[in-house]
Design a protein around this motif. Structure first.
Motif, PDB file in Angstrom:
ATOM      1  N   GLY A 172      24.975  43.595  29.301  1.00  0.00           N
ATOM      2  CA  GLY A 172      25.240  42.220  28.878  1.00  0.00           C
ATOM      3  C   GLY A 172      26.664  41.972  28.397  1.00  0.00           C
ATOM      4  O   GLY A 172      27.017  40.830  28.099  1.00  0.00           O
ATOM      5  N   TRP A 173      27.468  43.001  28.335  1.00  0.00           N
ATOM      6  CA  TRP A 173      28.837  42.817  27.840  1.00  0.00           C
ATOM      7  C   TRP A 173      29.758  42.211  28.886  1.00  0.00           C
ATOM      8  O   TRP A 173      30.733  41.556  28.562  1.00  0.00           O
ATOM      9  N   ARG A 174      29.485  42.472  30.161  1.00  0.00           N
ATOM     10  CA  ARG A 174      30.244  41.917  31.285  1.00  0.00           C
ATOM     11  C   ARG A 174      31.719  42.330  31.265  1.00  0.00           C
ATOM     12  O   ARG A 174      32.627  41.505  31.293  1.00  0.00           O
ATOM     13  N   ILE A 175      31.943  43.633  31.207  1.00  0.00           N
ATOM     14  CA  ILE A 175      33.296  44.167  31.341  1.00  0.00           C
ATOM     15  C   ILE A 175      33.327  45.033  32.595  1.00  0.00           C
ATOM     16  O   ILE A 175      32.701  46.091  32.667  1.00  0.00           O
ATOM     17  N   GLY A 176      34.040  44.556  33.608  1.00  0.00           N
ATOM     18  CA  GLY A 176      34.172  45.291  34.856  1.00  0.00           C
ATOM     19  C   GLY A 176      35.601  45.251  35.338  1.00  0.00           C
ATOM     20  O   GLY A 176      36.477  44.651  34.706  1.00  0.00           O
ATOM     21  N   TRP A 177      35.837  45.876  36.492  1.00  0.00           N
ATOM     22  CA  TRP A 177      37.202  45.934  37.005  1.00  0.00           C
ATOM     23  C   TRP A 177      37.206  46.174  38.505  1.00  0.00           C
ATOM     24  O   TRP A 177      36.219  46.624  39.094  1.00  0.00           O
ATOM     25  N   ALA A 178      38.339  45.857  39.092  1.00  0.00           N
ATOM     26  CA  ALA A 178      38.608  46.200  40.483  1.00  0.00           C
ATOM     27  C   ALA A 178      39.927  46.959  40.517  1.00  0.00           C
ATOM     28  O   ALA A 178      40.877  46.605  39.810  1.00  0.00           O
ATOM     29  N   ILE A 179      39.955  48.008  41.318  1.00  0.00           N
ATOM     30  CA  ILE A 179      41.160  48.806  41.509  1.00  0.00           C
ATOM     31  C   ILE A 179      41.520  48.717  42.982  1.00  0.00           C
ATOM     32  O   ILE A 179      40.698  49.026  43.852  1.00  0.00           O
ATOM     33  N   ALA A 180      42.746  48.274  43.271  1.00  0.00           N
ATOM     34  CA  ALA A 180      43.103  47.971  44.653  1.00  0.00           C
ATOM     35  C   ALA A 180      44.620  48.042  44.819  1.00  0.00           C
ATOM     36  O   ALA A 180      45.366  48.082  43.824  1.00  0.00           O
ATOM     37  N   PRO A 181      45.117  48.041  46.071  1.00  0.00           N
ATOM     38  CA  PRO A 181      46.550  47.920  46.289  1.00  0.00           C
ATOM     39  C   PRO A 181      47.103  46.687  45.564  1.00  0.00           C
ATOM     40  O   PRO A 181      46.391  45.692  45.400  1.00  0.00           O
ATOM     41  N   ALA A 182      48.338  46.765  45.139  1.00  0.00           N
ATOM     42  CA  ALA A 182      48.905  45.765  44.224  1.00  0.00           C
ATOM     43  C   ALA A 182      48.737  44.329  44.717  1.00  0.00           C
ATOM     44  O   ALA A 182      48.386  43.437  43.935  1.00  0.00           O
ATOM     45  N   CYS A 183      48.974  44.074  46.003  1.00  0.00           N
ATOM     46  CA  CYS A 183      48.898  42.688  46.483  1.00  0.00           C
ATOM     47  C   CYS A 183      47.466  42.159  46.410  1.00  0.00           C
ATOM     48  O   CYS A 183      47.246  40.978  46.104  1.00  0.00           O
ATOM     49  N   ILE A 184      46.498  43.023  46.684  1.00  0.00           N
ATOM     50  CA  ILE A 184      45.103  42.603  46.595  1.00  0.00           C
ATOM     51  C   ILE A 184      44.688  42.448  45.140  1.00  0.00           C
ATOM     52  O   ILE A 184      44.015  41.475  44.769  1.00  0.00           O
ATOM     53  N   ALA A 185      45.082  43.389  44.288  1.00  0.00           N
ATOM     54  CA  ALA A 185      44.751  43.291  42.865  1.00  0.00           C
ATOM     55  C   ALA A 185      45.323  42.015  42.260  1.00  0.00           C
ATOM     56  O   ALA A 185      44.678  41.372  41.423  1.00  0.00           O
ATOM     57  N   ILE A 188      45.140  46.974  38.968  1.00  0.00           N
ATOM     58  CA  ILE A 188      43.818  46.814  38.353  1.00  0.00           C
ATOM     59  C   ILE A 188      43.623  45.379  37.877  1.00  0.00           C
ATOM     60  O   ILE A 188      44.533  44.778  37.297  1.00  0.00           O
ATOM     61  N   ALA A 189      42.454  44.841  38.132  1.00  0.00           N
ATOM     62  CA  ALA A 189      42.064  43.523  37.618  1.00  0.00           C
ATOM     63  C   ALA A 189      40.822  43.691  36.749  1.00  0.00           C
ATOM     64  O   ALA A 189      39.813  44.236  37.203  1.00  0.00           O
ATOM     65  N   ILE A 190      40.900  43.250  35.492  1.00  0.00           N
ATOM     66  CA  ILE A 190      39.747  43.276  34.589  1.00  0.00           C
ATOM     67  C   ILE A 190      38.942  41.998  34.819  1.00  0.00           C
ATOM     68  O   ILE A 190      39.493  40.895  34.803  1.00  0.00           O
ATOM     69  N   CYS A 191      37.632  42.147  35.021  1.00  0.00           N
ATOM     70  CA  CYS A 191      36.781  41.012  35.376  1.00  0.00           C
ATOM     71  C   CYS A 191      35.541  40.954  34.484  1.00  0.00           C
ATOM     72  O   CYS A 191      35.329  41.823  33.639  1.00  0.00           O
ATOM     73  N   CYS A 192      34.731  39.926  34.684  1.00  0.00           N
ATOM     74  CA  CYS A 192      33.484  39.770  33.938  1.00  0.00           C
ATOM     75  C   CYS A 192      32.381  40.557  34.641  1.00  0.00           C
ATOM     76  O   CYS A 192      31.526  40.000  35.334  1.00  0.00           O
TER      77      CYS A 192
END
Length: 366
Positions: free
Chosen positions: A236-249, A88-92
């Motif tokens: 407006g809070w800009r809290i998002g995420w991506a869930i992906a295989p470990a190498c891509i994350a 998982i990567a936490i993003c804006c």
């Protein structure tokens, strides 16, 4: 100085949705163009953000607890095993998560399939990465996916498929059969899938969101992107995420850190409260939006818009203009997207104003 701009910057056009929002602000008009709620976010989530600020969570920060909660939700709701430490990567916001996904996987000349009509940000990110958007049109009025059209759009250069379900702008929820068709293409052609699942909790009439990653053989080739924005009315809070295989994350996290370093720290802390909401919260959200959908559909039909497809999810209705009305700046010169993520007073005021556009013979004056 225009010649100093990059080729990409020279070709990018302003967002028509943003332009409409700015115009509505200048004119003090009711804004049903942009998909942001005009009602308050849940009080306990706002209080969590205030508490985080007062507790001095105001510096660069990565809140690993968000990943733990997301992994638990994906297991419970979609049957997916997600490692919160690596996948998982936490993003804006979802927007950055999607951009990072494209930048991490798409090279110059790679083709990316988009289902048309489509959200404008997808094309922009693909072009910025040097990729080539390839459009697969959905068939009105129910916006169904034609398997033959899909297959004919795939070439040896196809690198990824972008899927947004529930779908913006049509409100379509892709069926299990349609998801299986997309998954089949991805498996057969060794393609990636990048999904936008921000409306995952906003579905109607017993429709259920199914993540493409839950289809056989797809978790290892799918990047899921989502956010707090739509579910908790905090665009407006800009809290998002991506869930992906470990190498891509891992690649996504590297891109995120290089561009923005971290998502807003106090809102990450508030996300811990948001992501532990009870099932009753999500059901209440669904019921509230279903009521708003029914109201705006009835209102638009009453003034002459044609709505042959009632939204199954999201908070948009894609209304077809009356036959006598043709505009040049909308989809196929026939359809206009209306956002119904507004409070009741706003929707009632919009109904009154739109009603005034109807002439004495019941025709819409545009």
């Amino acid at each position: 100085m225009e010649e100093k701009l990059s080729k990409v910057a020279q070709t990018l056009k302003p967002s028509p949705i943003q332009e409409l929002s700015h115009l509505s602000q200048r004119c003090n008009a009711i804004n049903l163009a942009e998909g942001f709620p005009d009602f308050p976010a849940p009080i306990h989530i706002k209080e969590a953000a205030i508490s985080a600020i007062n507790s001095d969570f105001n510096q660069y920060r990565h809140v690993q607890g968000i990943c733990k909660h997301l992994a638990e939700k994906m297991k419970l709701q979609q049957g997916l095993d997600v490692n919160p430490l690596t996948d998982i990567a936490i993003c804006c916001g979802q927007t950055e998560a999607f951009a990072a996904a494209v930048f991490a996987t798409i090279d110059k000349g790679d083709e990316v399939l988009l289902f048309d009509p489509t959200y404008e940000t997808y094309e922009t990110c693909i072009l910025m990465a040097g990729g080539i958007p390839v459009y697969v049109s959905l068939d009105p009025p129910h916006w169904t996916l034609d398997r033959d059209k899909l297959m004919k759009s795939v070439t040896s250069r196809t690198k990824a498929v972008v899927l947004n379900s529930p779908h913006n702008p049509t409100g379509k929820v892709f069926s299990k059969d349609e998801l299986e068709a997309i998954a089949g293409v991805c498996r057969d052609m060794d393609c990636l899938a990048i999904t936008d699942e921000v409306y995952e909790y906003i579905t109607f009439d017993m429709e259920k969101h199914i993540s493409l990653a839950s289809i056989l053989g797809m978790q290892e080739r799918t990047i899921i992107t989502s956010s707090l924005s739509k579910t908790f009315s905090v665009t407006g809070w800009r809290i998002g995420w991506a869930i992906a295989p470990a190498c891509i994350a891992s690649a996504l996290r590297n891109i995120h850190v290089k561009i923005t370093d971290s998502a807003p720290a106090p809102f990450q802390e508030a996300a811990l409260t948001a992501l532990t909401c009870s099932p009753e919260y999500y059901e209440s959200l669904r019921r509230a939006y279903e009521s708003k959908r029914d109201y705006i559909v009835k209102m638009l039909c009453s003034v002459g818009f044609k709505i042959q497809f009632k939204p199954q999810g999201s908070f948009f209705v894609f209304a077809e203009l009356p036959e006598e009305c043709i505009l040049s700046d909308n989809y196929q010169r026939r359809y206009i997207r209306f956002a119904f993520c507004k409070n009741d007073a706003t929707l009632e005021a919009a109904a009154q104003k739109i009603g005034k556009l109807v002439d004495g013979e019941g025709c819409l004056k545009l």
